[in-house]
Design a protein around this motif. Structure first.
Motif, PDB file in Angstrom:
ATOM      1  N   ASP A 499       0.832  -1.205   0.000  1.00  0.00           N
ATOM      2  CA  ASP A 499       0.000   0.000   0.000  1.00  0.00           C
ATOM      3  C   ASP A 499       0.870   1.259   0.000  1.00  0.00           C
ATOM      4  O   ASP A 499       0.533   2.265  -0.654  1.00  0.00           O
ATOM      5  CB  ASP A 499      -0.928   0.001   1.211  1.00  0.00           C
ATOM      6  N   ASP A 500       1.976   1.252   0.734  1.00  0.00           N
ATOM      7  CA  ASP A 500       2.863   2.425   0.774  1.00  0.00           C
ATOM      8  C   ASP A 500       3.486   2.675  -0.590  1.00  0.00           C
ATOM      9  O   ASP A 500       3.650   3.835  -1.012  1.00  0.00           O
ATOM     10  CB  ASP A 500       3.950   2.216   1.830  1.00  0.00           C
ATOM     11  N   GLU A 501       3.857   1.612  -1.297  1.00  0.00           N
ATOM     12  CA  GLU A 501       4.415   1.791  -2.639  1.00  0.00           C
ATOM     13  C   GLU A 501       3.364   2.337  -3.591  1.00  0.00           C
ATOM     14  O   GLU A 501       3.692   3.138  -4.486  1.00  0.00           O
ATOM     15  CB  GLU A 501       4.957   0.450  -3.149  1.00  0.00           C
ATOM     16  N   PHE A 502       2.112   1.954  -3.414  1.00  0.00           N
ATOM     17  CA  PHE A 502       1.057   2.486  -4.268  1.00  0.00           C
ATOM     18  C   PHE A 502       0.890   3.993  -4.041  1.00  0.00           C
ATOM     19  O   PHE A 502       0.782   4.765  -5.008  1.00  0.00           O
ATOM     20  CB  PHE A 502      -0.260   1.765  -3.992  1.00  0.00           C
ATOM     21  N   ARG A 503       0.868   4.416  -2.800  1.00  0.00           N
ATOM     22  CA  ARG A 503       0.722   5.847  -2.513  1.00  0.00           C
ATOM     23  C   ARG A 503       1.926   6.635  -3.019  1.00  0.00           C
ATOM     24  O   ARG A 503       1.781   7.765  -3.518  1.00  0.00           O
ATOM     25  CB  ARG A 503       0.527   6.045  -1.014  1.00  0.00           C
ATOM     26  N   ALA A 504       3.125   6.056  -2.925  1.00  0.00           N
ATOM     27  CA  ALA A 504       4.316   6.722  -3.457  1.00  0.00           C
ATOM     28  C   ALA A 504       4.249   6.831  -4.976  1.00  0.00           C
ATOM     29  O   ALA A 504       4.693   7.846  -5.558  1.00  0.00           O
ATOM     30  CB  ALA A 504       5.565   5.961  -3.026  1.00  0.00           C
ATOM     31  N   MET A 505       3.683   5.826  -5.625  1.00  0.00           N
ATOM     32  CA  MET A 505       3.538   5.876  -7.088  1.00  0.00           C
ATOM     33  C   MET A 505       2.558   6.983  -7.505  1.00  0.00           C
ATOM     34  O   MET A 505       2.834   7.742  -8.446  1.00  0.00           O
ATOM     35  CB  MET A 505       3.045   4.517  -7.596  1.00  0.00           C
ATOM     36  N   VAL A 506       1.421   7.098  -6.805  1.00  0.00           N
ATOM     37  CA  VAL A 506       0.456   8.156  -7.129  1.00  0.00           C
ATOM     38  C   VAL A 506       1.085   9.532  -6.902  1.00  0.00           C
ATOM     39  O   VAL A 506       0.873  10.464  -7.694  1.00  0.00           O
ATOM     40  CB  VAL A 506      -0.818   7.976  -6.278  1.00  0.00           C
ATOM     41  N   LYS A 507       1.873   9.660  -5.841  1.00  0.00           N
ATOM     42  CA  LYS A 507       2.558  10.933  -5.582  1.00  0.00           C
ATOM     43  C   LYS A 507       3.548  11.267  -6.685  1.00  0.00           C
ATOM     44  O   LYS A 507       3.664  12.433  -7.118  1.00  0.00           O
ATOM     45  CB  LYS A 507       3.269  10.857  -4.232  1.00  0.00           C
TER      46      LYS A 507
END
Length: 549
Positions: A499-507
């Protein structure tokens, strides 16, 4: 004359004695109808109003029968008569076929019924328990064959036990559903309704605005793309800790094709597929912040990664089987899977990100360890992961080379910023790519596998890394092991991400204003055409479905 009961003989053959001439009586005029029985008959024939006697004693000429009056015991046995045609009998009139009226009665019965006499009910109605009406309510007047209802078919086939009749009716209903017809898209539970319009049928297939149902594209079974059916399902209700998102767009992935083709693990059908989605939060369940309602959202495509960020746990799941996927107008998911969507990203662009974006980000950053200024080789440009990997690597300050079997895709990749492009169908393409770029790549992102893996090993610089996220060309027939250990090559695998990697990707997408490449956008009602295009692998980028059309 007494009528005999039908029974089984010793050889297992069924016999029916309608009129048997005794040894002492003369045969009735115009009525010669005898049944021939086998020699060894060890049964009794039951007569109404007469005591049972052995069948061999009643049939003239049978072995063991009593001699006829006026004949000697040495007389030759008489030959048993076979059924003969009786010309004096009136031909049996054939009943006309029954036709159903609007109220479920038969027109033939209505014409013969005297005035004032109540309508005769179907036999199965008398057999069915009063408290069982709700269970079989969906079976009434489902369009039986030859104008008959399923009740009349069940009564004709099973005239006895009530439980057997109900079981047979259920089988008839399921068989009629599988054969198709008016209810070909009918759901397999009583609370689901079929939709008259199928994918690509040209029918708008829009429910009433005030109805409590939604449209969804459901994979009924394994097979061709036509197994993806547009159906109506009940609106999802958020449970504790969940949120309902009204989807505006969803993206297609190879996973959707593999599930339908039976090339995926633990397949459970029917199911609404789709892992990418974006929309607006419509409602939340208990325990969820109400301020989330009305927010623009993009969905994390997986859940239950586990406590170790290096590898997924055994409970790891991806949206779109067994949980309902995003090929629908609405979806209920855990609120933790909802990520607020920046205003700079449209719903269509957001729907192209989840699976492909998360996989590309983890391949480059987490598993690949990409550094600014490195030379990255991305294979199979044109796919969703490969195209986003090209855009992400450039945003992170790397130089990118690409390969493809399509020269048009290679030309489009050059416009997106690739410094070198090679057709992997050409002989010794790895040498040509290194010549174009001026140096060998230190990191390769591959989703194909196959024998081309040896070409990647040959193209890489010493101490290079290969990150593999797929195997569309399956395993290689042979592997160049000497080059792997002499060049100190690292082979690494990856799948999806946390989930943290997903949020970093959207950022990353929002900060660098990255625009995902979208090949085409189809309405939800044309999902079959969209999936067929994905199977052909002719797209450049992602294929998106508009869930509002």
């Amino acid at each position: 004359m007494a009528r005999p009961a039908t029974t089984w003989n010793s050889s297992g053959r069924f016999s029916c004695l309608r009129s048997i001439r005794s040894a002492t009586d003369s045969p009735p005029a115009g009525r010669v109808f005898l049944a021939e029985l086998p020699g060894e008959v060890n049964r009794r024939v039951s007569w109404r109003g007469a005591p049972p006697r052995r069948a061999s004693a009643r049939i003239p000429g049978h072995r063991g029968a009593a001699p006829a009056r006026g004949s000697s015991s040495a007389a030759a046995p008489r030959r048993a008569l076979r059924p003969a045609y009786d010309a004096t009998r009136r031909p049996r009139r054939r009943r006309p076929g029954r036709r159903l009226a609007d109220d479920g009665s038969t027109l033939a019965d209505r014409r013969r019924r005297p005035a004032g006499r109540p309508r005769r009910r179907h036999r199965v109605d008398r057999l069915r328990d009063p408290g069982d009406a709700g269970r079989n309510a969906h079976l009434s007047l489902c369009g039986g064959r030859h104008g008959r209802s399923l009740q009349s078919q069940g009564a004709r086939l099973l005239a006895g036990h009530a439980r057997r009749a109900r079981r047979r009716l259920d089988v008839l209903a399921r068989c009629r559903h599988r054969r198709g017809g008016a209810d070909v898209h009918r759901a397999r539970s009583g609370e689901r309704q079929s939709h008259p319009g199928g994918p690509g049928s040209g029918v708008p297939a829009r429910p009433h605005p005030g109805s409590a149902v939604m449209r969804a594209v459901r994979c009924e079974r394994q097979g061709p793309p036509e197994e993806m059916k547009l159906v109506e399902l009940p609106d999802p209700v958020p449970a504790a800790g969940e949120a309902v998102v009204r989807l505006y767009a969803c993206g297609l992935n190879r996973r959707d094709v593999w599930i339908r083709q039976g090339l995926y693990a633990r397949i459970r059908l029917p199911c609404v597929l789709g892992s990418d989605g974006a929309g607006v939060v419509e409602s939340v369940g208990p325990g969820v912040d109400a301020n989330l309602i009305g927010k623009r959202a993009v969905l994390i495509p997986c859940e239950n990664w586990g406590p170790d960020p290096a590898v997924q746990g055994k409970d790891f799941l991806i949206l779109g089987m067994p949980r309902q996927g995003t090929m629908a107008e609405k979806i209920a998911i855990p609120a933790s899977m909802v990520v607020e969507l920046p205003e700079s990203i449209s719903f269509e662009e957001a729907a192209a990100l989840p699976v492909a974006g998360l996989t590309a980000y983890r391949s480059l950053v987490t598993r690949g360890g990409l550094k600014r200024g490195e030379h990255v080789l991305v294979t199979g440009i044109g796919g969703g992961v490969a195209t986003l990997a090209l855009l992400f690597a450039k945003a992170l300050g790397a130089e990118v080379s690409v390969t493809s079997g399509n020269d048009e895709k290679l030309a489009k990749a050059r416009k997106l910023g690739a410094i070198a492009a090679a057709n992997y169908k050409a002989k010794a393409w790895e040498k040509d790519l290194v010549t174009q770029a001026g140096r060998p790549p230190s990191l390769a992102i591959d989703g194909a596998g196959g024998d081309g893996l040896n070409n990647l090993i040959a193209a890489l610089a010493p101490a290079g890394r290969i990150v593999m996220y797929g195997a569309t060309r399956f395993s290689p027939g042979k592997l160049d092991m000497p080059r792997i250990f002499f060049k100190q090559i690292d082979l690494r695998g990856t799948t999806m991400g946390t989930d943290d990697e997903f949020r970093a990707m959207v950022k990353l997408v929002a900060e660098h204003r990255i625009k995902p490449v979208i090949d085409r956008t189809f309405p939800l009602s044309q999902a079959v055409e969209a999936i067929r295009l994905l199977e052909q692998s002719e797209q450049m980028g992602k294929i998106v479905l508009d869930c509002r059309k």
